[in-house]
Structure formats: structure tokens, C-alpha cells
Design a protein around this motif. Structure first.
Motif, PDB file in Angstrom:
ATOM      1  N   ASP A  37       0.779  -1.171   0.059  1.00 18.24           N
ATOM      2  CA  ASP A  37       0.185   0.010   0.215  1.00 18.24           C
ATOM      3  C   ASP A  37       0.724   1.490  -0.450  1.00 18.24           C
ATOM      4  OD1 ASP A  37       0.674   0.030   2.497  1.00 18.24           O
ATOM      5  OD2 ASP A  37      -0.736   0.289   3.390  1.00 18.24           O
ATOM      6  N   ASN A  38       2.031   1.136  -0.703  1.00 23.35           N
ATOM      7  CA  ASN A  38       3.044   2.333  -0.761  1.00 23.35           C
ATOM      8  C   ASN A  38       2.498   3.293  -1.201  1.00 23.35           C
ATOM      9  OD1 ASN A  38       4.911   1.497   1.343  1.00 23.35           O
ATOM     10  ND2 ASN A  38       6.169   0.790  -0.820  1.00 23.35           N
ATOM     11  N   LEU A  39       1.695   2.919  -2.387  1.00 28.57           N
ATOM     12  CA  LEU A  39       1.224   4.057  -2.881  1.00 28.57           C
ATOM     13  C   LEU A  39      -0.026   4.898  -2.668  1.00 28.57           C
ATOM     14  CD1 LEU A  39       1.447   6.395  -5.688  1.00 28.57           C
ATOM     15  CD2 LEU A  39       0.294   3.997  -7.325  1.00 28.57           C
ATOM     16  N   TYR A  40      -0.389   3.944  -2.118  1.00 28.83           N
ATOM     17  CA  TYR A  40      -1.623   5.025  -0.869  1.00 28.83           C
ATOM     18  C   TYR A  40      -1.411   5.464  -0.057  1.00 28.83           C
ATOM     19  CZ  TYR A  40      -6.034   4.310   2.007  1.00 28.83           C
ATOM     20  OH  TYR A  40      -7.005   4.598   2.912  1.00 28.83           O
ATOM     21  N   GLN A  41      -0.037   4.877   0.966  1.00 27.68           N
ATOM     22  CA  GLN A  41      -0.060   6.416   2.027  1.00 27.68           C
ATOM     23  C   GLN A  41       0.710   7.096   1.224  1.00 27.68           C
ATOM     24  OE1 GLN A  41      -0.233   5.717   5.128  1.00 27.68           O
ATOM     25  NE2 GLN A  41      -1.467   3.375   4.869  1.00 27.68           N
ATOM     26  N   ALA A  42       1.048   7.008  -0.250  1.00 28.98           N
ATOM     27  CA  ALA A  42       2.274   8.553  -1.044  1.00 28.98           C
ATOM     28  C   ALA A  42       1.048   9.525  -1.360  1.00 28.98           C
ATOM     29  CB  ALA A  42       3.226   8.058  -1.650  1.00 28.98           C
ATOM     30  N   MET A 126      -3.663  17.152  -8.472  1.00 24.87           N
ATOM     31  CA  MET A 126      -2.855  16.852  -7.777  1.00 24.87           C
ATOM     32  C   MET A 126      -1.842  17.552  -7.013  1.00 24.87           C
ATOM     33  SD  MET A 126      -1.881  12.752  -8.409  1.00 24.87           S
ATOM     34  CE  MET A 126      -2.092  12.930 -10.540  1.00 24.87           C
ATOM     35  N   ASP A 127      -1.295  18.601  -7.870  1.00 30.34           N
ATOM     36  CA  ASP A 127      -0.708  19.248  -7.496  1.00 30.34           C
ATOM     37  C   ASP A 127      -1.485  20.549  -6.599  1.00 30.34           C
ATOM     38  OD1 ASP A 127       1.295  19.311  -9.082  1.00 30.34           O
ATOM     39  OD2 ASP A 127       0.554  20.810 -10.790  1.00 30.34           O
ATOM     40  N   LYS A 128      -2.959  20.544  -6.661  1.00 30.58           N
ATOM     41  CA  LYS A 128      -3.198  21.809  -5.319  1.00 30.58           C
ATOM     42  C   LYS A 128      -3.608  20.583  -4.181  1.00 30.58           C
ATOM     43  CE  LYS A 128      -5.613  24.762  -8.812  1.00 30.58           C
ATOM     44  NZ  LYS A 128      -6.962  24.399  -9.957  1.00 30.58           N
ATOM     45  N   ALA A 129      -3.356  18.783  -4.378  1.00 24.12           N
ATOM     46  CA  ALA A 129      -3.438  18.794  -3.411  1.00 24.12           C
ATOM     47  C   ALA A 129      -2.630  18.580  -2.737  1.00 24.12           C
ATOM     48  CB  ALA A 129      -4.097  17.640  -3.058  1.00 24.12           C
ATOM     49  N   GLY A 130      -1.458  19.103  -3.029  1.00 20.50           N
ATOM     50  CA  GLY A 130       0.002  18.868  -2.240  1.00 20.50           C
ATOM     51  C   GLY A 130       0.841  17.171  -2.891  1.00 20.50           C
ATOM     52  N   THR A 131       0.514  16.746  -3.403  1.00 21.51           N
ATOM     53  CA  THR A 131       0.480  15.167  -3.886  1.00 21.51           C
ATOM     54  C   THR A 131       2.429  15.647  -4.104  1.00 21.51           C
ATOM     55  OG1 THR A 131      -1.223  14.770  -4.751  1.00 21.51           O
ATOM     56  CG2 THR A 131       0.029  13.007  -5.146  1.00 21.51           C
ATOM     57  N   GLN A 136       1.819  11.306  -7.928  1.00 19.86           N
ATOM     58  CA  GLN A 136       1.623  11.096  -9.212  1.00 19.86           C
ATOM     59  C   GLN A 136       2.044  10.541 -10.485  1.00 19.86           C
ATOM     60  OE1 GLN A 136       1.456  15.705 -10.828  1.00 19.86           O
ATOM     61  NE2 GLN A 136       1.371  16.352  -7.976  1.00 19.86           N
ATOM     62  N   ASN A 137       3.161  10.699 -10.301  1.00 15.67           N
ATOM     63  CA  ASN A 137       3.873   9.853 -11.278  1.00 15.67           C
ATOM     64  C   ASN A 137       3.350   8.316 -11.769  1.00 15.67           C
ATOM     65  OD1 ASN A 137       4.369  12.085 -12.976  1.00 15.67           O
ATOM     66  ND2 ASN A 137       6.403  12.056 -12.552  1.00 15.67           N
ATOM     67  N   ASP A 141       0.754   6.398 -14.039  1.00 16.90           N
ATOM     68  CA  ASP A 141       0.862   5.243 -14.308  1.00 16.90           C
ATOM     69  C   ASP A 141      -0.060   4.145 -15.213  1.00 16.90           C
ATOM     70  OD1 ASP A 141       3.122   3.509 -16.512  1.00 16.90           O
ATOM     71  OD2 ASP A 141       4.193   2.753 -13.926  1.00 16.90           O
ATOM     72  N   ARG A 142      -0.555   4.094 -13.634  1.00 11.87           N
ATOM     73  CA  ARG A 142      -1.314   2.610 -13.384  1.00 11.87           C
ATOM     74  C   ARG A 142      -3.211   3.570 -14.201  1.00 11.87           C
ATOM     75  NH1 ARG A 142       0.080   0.609  -7.493  1.00 11.87           N
ATOM     76  NH2 ARG A 142       1.590   0.257  -7.489  1.00 11.87           N
ATOM     77  N   LEU A 143      -2.973   4.630 -13.978  1.00 16.92           N
ATOM     78  CA  LEU A 143      -4.188   5.123 -15.156  1.00 16.92           C
ATOM     79  C   LEU A 143      -3.948   4.976 -16.259  1.00 16.92           C
ATOM     80  CD1 LEU A 143      -5.029   8.116 -12.703  1.00 16.92           C
ATOM     81  CD2 LEU A 143      -6.415   6.172 -13.320  1.00 16.92           C
ATOM     82  N   ALA A 144      -3.000   5.160 -16.999  1.00 15.63           N
ATOM     83  CA  ALA A 144      -2.358   4.849 -18.310  1.00 15.63           C
ATOM     84  C   ALA A 144      -3.060   3.796 -19.178  1.00 15.63           C
ATOM     85  CB  ALA A 144      -0.349   5.556 -18.621  1.00 15.63           C
TER      86      ALA A 144
END
Ligand code: HEM
Length: 153
Positions: A37-42, A126-131, A136-137, A141-144
Motif C-alpha cells: 500500500d505504498n502508493l496509497y500512503q504516498a 494533485m498539484d493543488k492537493a500537494g501530492t 503523481q507519476n 502510470d497505472r491510469l495510463a
């Protein structure tokens, strides 16, 4: 549809977003955490993903390139399902209970310019959320990989 009605629907959509309560806040209780769950945490776990989703909806609501596509959609359902979807594909502790990407978008004749516009809206969200950019990448990548399931022309 005249310009006034577009403006009114945009305002309605945006105000619905503002008044929607955090309905998926209990997401973390649904299932044990995934193996990775690393991406979830990130992404900031449930609060981070909820913020991204809210920002994403606002970006879409004010994006003339794609807003009309969403104008008749139920924003509360969209919010709930997109939060689940992002959480699930980020290996978070959520089940996605919405319809399949193919089923949801079938028949909309979504083109690649519209797909790219929605991705840009997500990046702005994501920029506005400070991700962090690395997170983000990884999400992008997963959505692509879903692109062929969403684009028809
Ligand atoms: C990375 C790209 C995308 C992802 C991950 C995505 C994901 C989703 C999800 C999870 C839902 C909710 C499904 C449900 O209610 O069961 C949804 C609904 C929807 N999507 Fe997408 N989508 C993407 C791109 C697009 C694009 C490019 C468009 C059009 C320009 C679009 C138009 C819509 C519309 C109109 C709905 C609401 C359908 C309804 O009201 O029944 N999506 N999408």
C-alpha cells in the motif's frame, strides 16, 4: 443548450461538490491493507485521496473541454466511486464497487484529446492537493493502462 444553462449547471455541480460530506471516509475499515500500500500512503491515504477527488471534480467542473460530458452525471456517486477507484488502484484498503471502466465509458465516444484533458485536470488536482510528484507519476502510470478501456475513437 445556451451559455446561461451551462453556467448554471457548472455552479450547481461546484456547489454540490462543496456541500458533499466525506462519505467514503470509513474506506480504511472495509478491508485489510493490500500487500503493497505504498502508493496509497504516498497519496496521503484516505484524506489525501479524498482531497485529490474533490479537487479533480472542481477542475472538471471548470474545464470547458470536458465539462459537458459530466453535466448530467450524479456528482455524489462520481465522487464516491472515483475515491474508491483511486484507492483500489493505489493498492489501498478499498474495494471498488463502481462499474467497469469499459461499461461506464462505452458509447461516449471519448477521444484522446478528452482523455488527455481529464488527465491534465487530475494533475492540477494533485498539484493543488500537494501530492508529491513521484506519487503523481505512479498513479498516472497505472491510469495510463486504462486508456484503451476508456477511449473509443
Ligand atoms: C484516467 C481516466 C479516467 C478514469 C480513471 C475514470 C474513472 C471513472 C470512474 C471510476 C467513474 C465512476 C463509475 C461509476 O459510477 O460506477 C467514471 C464515470 C464517468 N466518467 Fe470516467 N474516467 C476517466 C476518464 C474519463 C474521460 C476522459 C471522460 C470524458 C471526457 C469520462 C467521463 C465519465 C463520465 C461522464 C462518468 C459518469 C457516468 C455516469 O454518470 O453514469 N471519464 N469514470
Amino acid at each position: 443548450m445556451n451559455e446561461l444553462s451551462v453556467m448554471m449547471r457548472k455552479t450547481l455541480w461546484a456547489s454540490l461538490v462543496m456541500s458533499t460530506t466525506l462519505i467514503v471516509g470509513a474506506c480504511a475499515a472495509q478491508q485489510p491493507a493490500g500487500a503493497d500500500d505504498n502508493l496509497y500512503q504516498a497519496l496521503g491515504a484516505a484524506p489525501g485521496i479524498e482531497q485529490i477527488a474533490d479537487n479533480f471534480i472542481m477542475e472538471i467542473a471548470y474545464d470547458p473541454r470536458v465539462f459537458d460530458r459530466f453535466a448530467d452525471s450524479n456528482v455524489e456517486r462520481f465522487r464516491e466511486k472515483i475515491i474508491e477507484h483511486f484507492c483500489f488502484i493505489a493498492d489501498g484498503p478499498c474495494e471498488y464497487t463502481g462499474d467497469s471502466m469499459v461499461l461506464v465509458h462505452r458509447g461516449m465516444d471519448i477521444n484522446s484529446a478528452e482523455f488527455n484533458a481529464v488527465v491534465e485536470d487530475l494533475i492540477d488536482a494533485m498539484d493543488k492537493a500537494g501530492t508529491p510528484i513521484s506519487a503523481q507519476n505512479r498513479l498516472l502510470d497505472r491510469l495510463a493502462g486504462l486508456r484503451p478501456q476508456i477511449i473509443e475513437i
